[in-house]
Design an enzyme around this catalytic site. Sequence first.
Site, PDB file in Angstrom:
ATOM      1  N   ARG A 115      54.066  42.087 -55.387  1.00 31.50           N
ATOM      2  CA  ARG A 115      54.901  41.118 -54.675  1.00 31.50           C
ATOM      3  C   ARG A 115      54.260  39.764 -54.950  1.00 31.50           C
ATOM      4  O   ARG A 115      53.317  39.686 -55.729  1.00 31.50           O
ATOM      5  CB  ARG A 115      54.946  41.466 -53.192  1.00 31.50           C
ATOM      6  CG  ARG A 115      53.581  41.799 -52.617  1.00 31.50           C
ATOM      7  CD  ARG A 115      53.662  42.312 -51.200  1.00 31.50           C
ATOM      8  NE  ARG A 115      52.329  42.706 -50.766  1.00 31.50           N
ATOM      9  CZ  ARG A 115      52.041  43.068 -49.540  1.00 31.50           C
ATOM     10  NH1 ARG A 115      52.999  43.095 -48.631  1.00 31.50           N
ATOM     11  NH2 ARG A 115      50.824  43.413 -49.202  1.00 31.50           N
ATOM     12  N   ASN A 153      56.738  36.042 -46.914  1.00 31.43           N
ATOM     13  CA  ASN A 153      55.606  36.820 -46.411  1.00 31.43           C
ATOM     14  C   ASN A 153      54.328  36.313 -47.053  1.00 31.43           C
ATOM     15  O   ASN A 153      54.213  36.284 -48.281  1.00 31.43           O
ATOM     16  CB  ASN A 153      55.780  38.305 -46.750  1.00 31.43           C
ATOM     17  CG  ASN A 153      54.775  39.152 -46.013  1.00 31.43           C
ATOM     18  OD1 ASN A 153      54.842  39.291 -44.800  1.00 31.43           O
ATOM     19  ND2 ASN A 153      53.819  39.702 -46.745  1.00 31.43           N
ATOM     20  N   GLU A 154      53.403  35.894 -46.210  1.00 33.21           N
ATOM     21  CA  GLU A 154      52.080  35.486 -46.672  1.00 33.21           C
ATOM     22  C   GLU A 154      52.141  34.647 -47.953  1.00 33.21           C
ATOM     23  O   GLU A 154      51.649  35.073 -49.014  1.00 33.21           O
ATOM     24  CB  GLU A 154      51.176  36.708 -46.857  1.00 33.21           C
ATOM     25  CG  GLU A 154      50.873  37.404 -45.544  1.00 33.21           C
ATOM     26  CD  GLU A 154      49.873  38.555 -45.665  1.00 33.21           C
ATOM     27  OE1 GLU A 154      49.684  39.072 -46.773  1.00 33.21           O
ATOM     28  OE2 GLU A 154      49.294  38.923 -44.638  1.00 33.21           O
ATOM     29  N   CYS A 159      51.307  29.285 -59.993  1.00 29.64           N
ATOM     30  CA  CYS A 159      51.922  29.591 -61.283  1.00 29.64           C
ATOM     31  C   CYS A 159      51.575  28.460 -62.233  1.00 29.64           C
ATOM     32  O   CYS A 159      51.555  27.288 -61.835  1.00 29.64           O
ATOM     33  CB  CYS A 159      53.430  29.700 -61.084  1.00 29.64           C
ATOM     34  SG  CYS A 159      54.331  29.887 -62.625  1.00 29.64           S
ATOM     35  N   GLU A 312      50.825  40.243 -37.459  1.00 31.55           N
ATOM     36  CA  GLU A 312      50.454  41.583 -37.917  1.00 31.55           C
ATOM     37  C   GLU A 312      49.023  41.869 -37.496  1.00 31.55           C
ATOM     38  O   GLU A 312      48.167  40.988 -37.543  1.00 31.55           O
ATOM     39  CB  GLU A 312      50.477  41.684 -39.449  1.00 31.55           C
ATOM     40  CG  GLU A 312      51.811  41.550 -40.095  1.00 31.55           C
ATOM     41  CD  GLU A 312      51.691  41.638 -41.625  1.00 31.55           C
ATOM     42  OE1 GLU A 312      50.710  42.211 -42.140  1.00 31.55           O
ATOM     43  OE2 GLU A 312      52.586  41.100 -42.297  1.00 31.55           O
ATOM     44  N   TRP A 320      43.220  49.112 -47.447  1.00 31.58           N
ATOM     45  CA  TRP A 320      42.796  48.330 -48.615  1.00 31.58           C
ATOM     46  C   TRP A 320      41.329  47.951 -48.604  1.00 31.58           C
ATOM     47  O   TRP A 320      40.866  47.292 -49.511  1.00 31.58           O
ATOM     48  CB  TRP A 320      43.683  47.086 -48.764  1.00 31.58           C
ATOM     49  CG  TRP A 320      44.007  46.372 -47.491  1.00 31.58           C
ATOM     50  CD1 TRP A 320      45.169  46.502 -46.774  1.00 31.58           C
ATOM     51  CD2 TRP A 320      43.198  45.447 -46.755  1.00 31.58           C
ATOM     52  NE1 TRP A 320      45.141  45.712 -45.645  1.00 31.58           N
ATOM     53  CE2 TRP A 320      43.927  45.045 -45.603  1.00 31.58           C
ATOM     54  CE3 TRP A 320      41.931  44.910 -46.943  1.00 31.58           C
ATOM     55  CZ2 TRP A 320      43.441  44.154 -44.661  1.00 31.58           C
ATOM     56  CZ3 TRP A 320      41.437  44.011 -45.998  1.00 31.58           C
ATOM     57  CH2 TRP A 320      42.189  43.646 -44.879  1.00 31.58           C
ATOM     58  N   GLU A 360      51.134  51.658 -49.712  1.00 25.96           N
ATOM     59  CA  GLU A 360      50.654  51.512 -48.326  1.00 25.96           C
ATOM     60  C   GLU A 360      50.846  52.774 -47.488  1.00 25.96           C
ATOM     61  O   GLU A 360      50.864  52.714 -46.255  1.00 25.96           O
ATOM     62  CB  GLU A 360      51.328  50.297 -47.683  1.00 25.96           C
ATOM     63  CG  GLU A 360      50.849  49.019 -48.357  1.00 25.96           C
ATOM     64  CD  GLU A 360      51.325  47.732 -47.714  1.00 25.96           C
ATOM     65  OE1 GLU A 360      52.476  47.716 -47.250  1.00 25.96           O
ATOM     66  OE2 GLU A 360      50.546  46.766 -47.701  1.00 25.96           O
ATOM     67  N   LYS A 361      50.940  53.928 -48.168  1.00 27.79           N
ATOM     68  CA  LYS A 361      51.265  55.149 -47.418  1.00 27.79           C
ATOM     69  C   LYS A 361      50.142  55.582 -46.479  1.00 27.79           C
ATOM     70  O   LYS A 361      50.380  56.315 -45.535  1.00 27.79           O
ATOM     71  CB  LYS A 361      51.644  56.296 -48.361  1.00 27.79           C
ATOM     72  CG  LYS A 361      50.577  56.679 -49.368  1.00 27.79           C
ATOM     73  CD  LYS A 361      51.120  57.743 -50.310  1.00 27.79           C
ATOM     74  CE  LYS A 361      50.144  58.067 -51.433  1.00 27.79           C
ATOM     75  NZ  LYS A 361      49.907  56.918 -52.327  1.00 27.79           N
ATOM     76  N   PHE A 362      48.924  55.124 -46.728  1.00 25.87           N
ATOM     77  CA  PHE A 362      47.830  55.505 -45.824  1.00 25.87           C
ATOM     78  C   PHE A 362      47.418  54.385 -44.868  1.00 25.87           C
ATOM     79  O   PHE A 362      46.415  54.504 -44.173  1.00 25.87           O
ATOM     80  CB  PHE A 362      46.619  56.008 -46.618  1.00 25.87           C
ATOM     81  CG  PHE A 362      46.921  57.299 -47.333  1.00 25.87           C
ATOM     82  CD1 PHE A 362      47.409  58.400 -46.626  1.00 25.87           C
ATOM     83  CD2 PHE A 362      46.764  57.409 -48.704  1.00 25.87           C
ATOM     84  CE1 PHE A 362      47.722  59.585 -47.284  1.00 25.87           C
ATOM     85  CE2 PHE A 362      47.070  58.586 -49.366  1.00 25.87           C
ATOM     86  CZ  PHE A 362      47.555  59.685 -48.649  1.00 25.87           C
TER      87      PHE A 362
HETATM   88  C1  GLA Z   1      49.617  42.048 -45.194  1.00 26.95           C
HETATM   89  C2  GLA Z   1      51.104  42.079 -45.503  1.00 26.95           C
HETATM   90  C3  GLA Z   1      51.783  43.356 -45.098  1.00 26.95           C
HETATM   91  C4  GLA Z   1      50.900  44.558 -45.406  1.00 26.95           C
HETATM   92  C5  GLA Z   1      49.581  44.388 -44.732  1.00 26.95           C
HETATM   93  C6  GLA Z   1      48.653  45.576 -44.929  1.00 26.95           C
HETATM   94  O1  GLA Z   1      49.302  41.462 -44.018  1.00 26.95           O
HETATM   95  O2  GLA Z   1      51.816  41.000 -44.946  1.00 26.95           O
HETATM   96  O3  GLA Z   1      53.006  43.448 -45.791  1.00 26.95           O
HETATM   97  O4  GLA Z   1      50.737  44.679 -46.776  1.00 26.95           O
HETATM   98  O5  GLA Z   1      48.937  43.268 -45.256  1.00 26.95           O
HETATM   99  O6  GLA Z   1      47.470  45.422 -44.225  1.00 26.95           O
END
Ligand code: GLA
Length: 677
Positions: A115, A153-154, A159, A312, A320, A360-362
Amino acid sequence: MTVSTPKFPHILHGGDYNPEQWRDYPDILDKDIELFKKANINCVSLGIFSWAALEPEKDKFCFEWLDEVIEKLYANGIYVNLATPSGARPQWLAQEYPEVLRVGQNGIRNFFGHRHNHCYTSPAYRERVRIINTKLAERYASNPAIILWHISNEFGGECHCELCQEKFREWLKEKYGSLDNLNHAWWSHFWSHTYTDWSQLHSPSYMGETSIHGLDIDWRRFVTDRTIDFMKAEISAVKSVDPDIPVTANLMGIYAYELNYFKLGRELDVVSWDSYPDWHNPNVSDFITARNESLSHDMMRSIKKQPFLLMECTPSTTNWRSVSKLKKPNMHELSVINAIAHGSDSGMYFQLRQSRGSAEKFHSAVISHTGTDNTRVFREVSKTGADLQNLSKTVYGSSFPAEAAIIFDTENKWALDKIQGPRNAGLDYFGLIQNCYDYFFRNGINVDILDCDSEFSGYKLIIAPMLYMFRGGIQEKLRSFVSEGGTLISTAFTGVVNDTDLCFLGEATKEKLSDVFGMWVEEIDGLHDGQKNSLNFNGKEFDLHDICEIIHTAKGHQLAKYQCDYYKGTPAMTENHFGKGWAFHICSIPDTALLNEIIGERDVELQLERSISTPLPDGVTANYRVNGERIIVFLQNFNSFPITMELDGVYTDILSEKAMCGITLDGYGFAVIEKKI
Ligand code: GLA
């Protein structure tokens, strides 16, 4: 009182939900909503990564599935924080418009994947984002469920494509007007790097220019401005339909400094951020982890000096880190309460339902792969939600007064990262900021985190550690802060260069604030790892490390002397009375011990407001927020064992409604207590 979400003015409890991953499982939505209700979830962030489901082919829009999700959530009392999907683009878009993918410093364009892999300049990307955002706004802005826009998102990354290079040149032309000005500001006659044509300007690259530090800092400023420009285009698409729904973008705290968040955050209605502290790391105590995380919370709140949103955090573990540690019992709620204590008006998670596959399944979720409420995480989340509901009436929108502030300046961090000399082995700016923060954290004193562009009035004490780069007229702001009665503390390597990294010339000059500090620096000695100097202050010995300034005191008074090396006996710490205030300077890099000593002395003089005046037991913290006539005190125990403590008066525990003048906090427990002012 500041209201982040006027349509639903309550503490938000919920998080990222990705129903687009589950469209082949038709029963799941209803089951999830039942579980959300059990978990006391009142707000869901939707659509963050839904672009491919919303627009599966160019100009073919498919909103019906989202209509159903929003309708069902709202029918069950759950509100929506609706995202614009620009954080990840669909395959078809990159295939049809390859220019949307990012180009690296090596000039090579990325393949599709990941992403945040898009160019913020690309007209094609901007146009496709405008179209999807407008469609979303037209369809949902009037929907009573939608209380907030979650923009992308974040934001992050950069570039180096030709389109960005052109924009960078335009940005530079506007800033400098002429190449003569630019060459001077960047000192580019050095090594014959003089620019003679605008077309020669190029972003810094490990394959090309890295020696012009002014270029590097301006490039980073440009990247922030590009991102803001992109973000503002996104915001205007959604606001053009309904300007009243507030917008936020989820930032990443103090340690993600590639963008200047102070600048970007000021463009938002509400600042939000994603917090993932590394609890239970055997090498760092939970208290120190809490300290370092609280510093980020404080910065996020200070950007707009109003409540922020914890957008979040993980219900238990991330996926991660090198090791994914579970949060021990109680830690989840404590960590959410810590955000609220520092000014958050929400406790939101990544993620509500755990993905079945892919990267991100775990990562933990409120609803795990078991799909049930029969998990420890679910129970802890539900309790957190119930408690937040009960706290909401008193806490939501309350203010966070602070009489002390620490300056963390992102652009200063960029500059420090690039300096060559006096210590390339490392100058730990973050470590120093954390150490300056330590005293306040241990003593229950609210503190703001400011940058050079912040407003400085209203504080009693400002700490400017290693503020190497003076920019944005900060000299005048600090000078009037001190002359009007404020107390300023700085450390070595403060006031060395201007905003394009040119060293200030002259001995004692106003540009360097020599008048305010009553001293000027002649030389700087670098110390090897493990090498120390020291000073004696208040009859105690304190270590100094990393760098030692050899200074001249003009009229400043020497508070302590170096104890080693050939500059033994020369000033190592000074104070100066300037106007109605005082300026202190530590000529080296101190540890927490010296910082706590000198800040502690100032605290005794200035009588900084404490959340609670009884001493805090080890591992316990206190912060306070104010709502009208009520003071709300958050006591938090970062020890794994219970702690009993006295209070400085009679308080009411908001959750139990009991009156108390002493309290026992569970291991990883907390209390939110209030009294009338
Ligand atoms: C970030 C992203 C989320 C996800 C989390 C995982 O904060 O915004 O989409 O990937 O990390 O910890």
